[in-house]
Design an enzyme around this catalytic site. Structure first.
Site, PDB file in Angstrom:
ATOM      1  N   LYS A 184      35.430 -22.884   2.159  1.00  0.00           N
ATOM      2  CA  LYS A 184      35.127 -21.496   2.549  1.00  0.00           C
ATOM      3  C   LYS A 184      33.991 -21.435   3.551  1.00  0.00           C
ATOM      4  O   LYS A 184      34.046 -20.706   4.526  1.00  0.00           O
ATOM      5  CB  LYS A 184      34.666 -20.661   1.350  1.00  0.00           C
ATOM      6  N   ASP A 207      35.040 -19.050  -8.160  1.00  0.00           N
ATOM      7  CA  ASP A 207      35.470 -19.857  -9.306  1.00  0.00           C
ATOM      8  C   ASP A 207      35.516 -19.069 -10.604  1.00  0.00           C
ATOM      9  O   ASP A 207      36.391 -19.198 -11.399  1.00  0.00           O
ATOM     10  CB  ASP A 207      34.485 -21.009  -9.529  1.00  0.00           C
ATOM     11  N   LYS A 224      25.242 -23.126  -3.916  1.00  0.00           N
ATOM     12  CA  LYS A 224      24.905 -24.255  -3.030  1.00  0.00           C
ATOM     13  C   LYS A 224      24.080 -23.791  -1.818  1.00  0.00           C
ATOM     14  O   LYS A 224      23.477 -24.595  -1.130  1.00  0.00           O
ATOM     15  CB  LYS A 224      26.183 -24.930  -2.496  1.00  0.00           C
ATOM     16  N   LYS A 256      38.017 -20.947  -4.310  1.00  0.00           N
ATOM     17  CA  LYS A 256      37.446 -21.923  -5.235  1.00  0.00           C
ATOM     18  C   LYS A 256      36.325 -22.720  -4.569  1.00  0.00           C
ATOM     19  O   LYS A 256      36.391 -22.979  -3.371  1.00  0.00           O
ATOM     20  CB  LYS A 256      38.586 -22.859  -5.648  1.00  0.00           C
TER      21      LYS A 256
END
Ligand code: SF4
Length: 272
Positions: free
Chosen positions: A14, A125, A40, A9
């Protein structure tokens, strides 16, 4: 060449885990590449001493695929680790996996996908075509799930199990589940919960990463823990993870839980 992928998620840690893992692997003398696939695009930042490297998707958008070379897309960070950021969707448009598809195509054309280990850091996700790409096309052979004991994080991990189970039935796909990593949020009973989750999905807990302030301290100093505090206990946790992953031959096809089973499991550990 070992190709592993860390899925989990968004916001679960991560990238921090991947970057520290890559750094620990490179300290063992291995030739490591890390590819981040997350809108990101900060997967490799701590390996690059805080530098934001351009994403493959942006480079291809601006210059065209044929005009992008290895020096434009592949950057050398800590310990000689080759760092790549796939990039993500434009807001409101989505990418349907274009970032990671463009990255694979480019790196393959440039013959830049090599080394002892490639670490893919993939957002998990949303179960969309792009999310499954590294597994579907045989790039990510060993999948590690990064989760905490929080319900939504286990929910995402369980969804990823569903994708692996589905894809493992296809002949072209060679991905399997290699283990579960608990990136702790300090919830009571968390380790036992994640361990049982791992066993219930036909896998095992390969690492418990305690929540430690040194991770934040290293991050604000734009380094991995391995680089910033190599003598710390947390650095040893990441080194142990690296050793476990290199020795791991325990690959399985996961058995995802039904929603009510997952809820019951969480309820049995998360109580007042
Ligand atoms: S979930 Fe799918 S559309 Fe969204 S960033 Fe990932 S690959 Fe792109």
């Amino acid at each position: 060449m070992k190709q592993i992928a860390l899925y989990g998620k968004g916001g679960i840690g991560k990238s921090t885990t991947s970057a520290n893992l890559s750094a620990a692997l490179s300290d063992c003398g291995l030739d490591v590449m890390q590819i981040g696939c997350d809108p990101k695009h900060d997967s490799t930042r701590m390996l690059m001493q805080g530098e934001w490297i351009p994403t493959v998707l942006d480079l291809v958008r601006e210059h065209g695929d044929a005009n992008v070379g290895v020096p434009d897309a592949v950057f050398t960070g800590y310990g000689g680790i080759r760092c790549v950021e796939a990039g993500g969707p434009e807001p409101g448009i989505g990418c349907a996996g274009r970032g990671i598809i463009a990255t694979f195509q480019l790196l393959q054309r440039l013959e830049a996908l090599y080394g002892d280990v490639i670490v893919y850091d993939v957002l998990g996700d949303v179960v969309c075509g792009g999310f499954a790409m590294p597994m579907r096309d045989g790039y990510a052979q060993e999948i590690y799930l990064v989760t905490s004991g929080e319900f939504m994080s286990l929910y995402a991990a369980n969804n990823i199990c569903k994708a692996i189970a589905r894809l493992s039935r296809r002949t072209r796909s060679v991905c399997s589940l290699a283990g579960v990593i608990c990136n702790a949020k300090n919830i009571p009973g968390e380790e036992a919960l994640v361990r049982e989750f791992a066993e219930r999905v036909n896998s095992r807990l390969v690492a418990y990463i305690p929540r430690a302030n040194i991770v934040q301290v290293a991050e604000v100093n734009q380094r991995t823990v391995i680089e910033y505090a190599p003598e710390s206990e947390q650095a040893e946790v990441y080194r142990n993870l690296a050793r476990t992953i290199m020795e791991n031959t325990n690959l399985t096809i996961p058995t995802p839980l039904e929603m009510h089973e997952l809820e019951e499991l969480a309820r049995s550990y998360i109580t007042l």
